[in-house]
Write an enzyme that holds these catalytic residues in place. Structure first.
Site, PDB file in Angstrom:
ATOM      1  N   SER A   1       0.833  -1.207   0.000  1.00 50.10           N
ATOM      2  CA  SER A   1       0.000   0.000   0.000  1.00 50.10           C
ATOM      3  C   SER A   1       0.865   1.252   0.000  1.00 50.10           C
ATOM      4  O   SER A   1       0.470   2.274  -0.563  1.00 50.10           O
ATOM      5  CB  SER A   1      -0.976  -0.004   1.178  1.00 50.10           C
TER       6      SER A   1
ATOM      7  N   ASP B   1       8.611  -3.241  -5.488  1.00 50.10           N
ATOM      8  CA  ASP B   1       7.213  -2.827  -5.323  1.00 50.10           C
ATOM      9  C   ASP B   1       6.857  -1.688  -6.277  1.00 50.10           C
ATOM     10  O   ASP B   1       5.850  -1.739  -6.982  1.00 50.10           O
ATOM     11  CB  ASP B   1       6.955  -2.393  -3.870  1.00 50.10           C
TER      12      ASP B   1
END
Ligand code: GLA
Length: 392
Positions: free
Chosen positions: A129, A174
């Site tokens: 996130s 990521d």
């Protein structure tokens, strides 16, 4: 997406303007864990959960941020000339860091903004996130200010925000997975050269299940930086005899021949994981390309065992889920995904067996840990972008 976000934007920021809408996904990693900062390969994919950002430019230098996920913090405000890290700004440090780093790198951000965020990635679940909010900020800056920024450059700036602003020494996986994601594809990325290739993930009879341990995992306070330091020490030890730049340069054979150079037994196991996992990742892509999904699954299982026994980043929650998953009919592979220490596991499960899989794994997990697991089916979606149609 929540359908009323546009209205909420106008209410929260007391505005009549229609903001623009941007999205960045979260990610799963199919294989290649804790290899990115070791100069190895990773094989992640972006998922359909992610972070939405609605934004417009202001006539002044003020920045105002609001997150539906952290509504209790209210509007967080700052000024374009005051972008230093500030703990009191809480989650807003992620977008503020991105604004600061993009601006400092010569991408002129000339006006203030109002930005509303909403994310449907389970928070703290290891599905990135934080990289998602960095990258959605990147694409909204690109869009609002017409910046000609190369996507890989944006990805690198996202990583720098994580490393030098937030203070987590993470690798590039990521931001790369999120910035470069492609529907129904995973990305094989060489983290040393940033060469990459897409590989279609067409599982036909299987789905990718994401299983959340619901054990929250924070990177900053975790053993992540310690693992990284252990690998760096092992690399220095190996460099006494090997001319290598990273553990990603080492073959399994070379490792076995030279592992005695690594003084500390723990560091030796950490390095072994990094070397073998990198080779496993290349092998996994090869097997997938041959249509050998079963072998791909076995490599996922080996990856988990290596992360459990040699890298020691799994823990009782992830181990319980993954070991239970291995026993179920129709499962061709399962492993933890992301940094570990809690967070999520993934499993390749035959479509017909999904309900049975959820029931049994859930029961075993609850009996053993007293916690509840949450199950999602992963859809592999596109990377960070502006959304222009079909979103209301
Ligand atoms: C986290 C980091 C990544 C990577 C993984 C482990 O997600 O942000 O850079 O190191 O852990 O593979």
């Amino acid at each position: 997406m929540k359908p009323d976000l546009f209205k909420q934007f106008q209410t929260i920021f007391d505005s009549t303007e229609m903001p623009r809408l941007f999205f960045a996904p979260g990610r799963i990693n199919l294989i290649g864990e804790h290899t990115d900062y070791n100069g190895g390969h990773v094989f992640p994919a972006s998922i359909s959960f992610g972070t939405y950002a609605l934004a417009h430019k202001r006539g002044d230098q003020k920045l105002r941020f609001f997150s539906q996920n952290f509504a209790h913090t209210g509007i967080i405000e700052c000024d374009l000339s005051h972008l230093a890290y500030n703990e009191a700004r809480d989650w807003a440090n992620f977008p503020i860091g991105m604004i600061k780093f993009m601006h400092a790198s010569g991408y002129s951000i000339s006006a203030g903004m109002d930005i509303l965020f909403y994310g449907d990635i389970p928070n703290g679940a290891g599905l990135s996130s934080s990289a998602s909010i960095e990258m959605v900020t990147g694409v909204l800056l690109e869009g609002l200010f017409d910046l000609a920024i190369d996507r890989v450059r944006m990805i690198q700036l996202g990583q720098q925000v994580e490393n030098n602003y937030i203070g987590v020494n993470s690798g590039i996986m990521d931001q790369f997975a999120i910035g470069k994601g492609k529907k129904d594809h995973a990305i094989l990325l060489n983290c040393q050269t940033l060469d990459y290739q897409y590989a279609p993930i067409l599982l036909e009879d299987h789905v990718i299940m994401i299983i959340n341990t619901n054990k929250r995992r924070t990177l900053a306070g975790s053993k992540y930086n310690e693992r990284r330091a252990q690998c760096e020490q092992a690399l220095r030890d190996l460099q006494q005899e090997l001319s290598i730049e990273s553990l990603g340069d080492v073959t399994k054979e070379q490792f076995e021949q030279h592992k005695h150079l690594i003084q500390d037994e723990t560091n030796q196991r950490r390095a072994k994981h990094a070397v073998y996992e990198n080779q496993r990742t290349l092998e996994a892509l090869h097997q997938l390309q041959q249509g050998h999904v079963d072998v791909f699954g076995q490599l996922m299982n080996e990856s988990h065992l290596s992360l459990q026994l040699d890298y020691e980043v799994t823990g009782i929650e992830l181990d319980t889920i993954v070991h239970a998953a291995w026993q179920q009919p129709g499962v061709i592979g399962a492993r933890m995904t992301g940094a570990g220490f809690g967070g999520c596991a993934i499993a390749l499960v035959e479509k017909d067996q999904v309900e049975n899989f959820k029931n049994i794994v859930h029961t075993i997990y609850r009996q053993k840990t007293g916690n509840e697991a949450t199950f999602y089916t992963a859809a592999i979606g596109d990377g960070a972008r502006e959304l222009t149609e079909g979103v209301l």
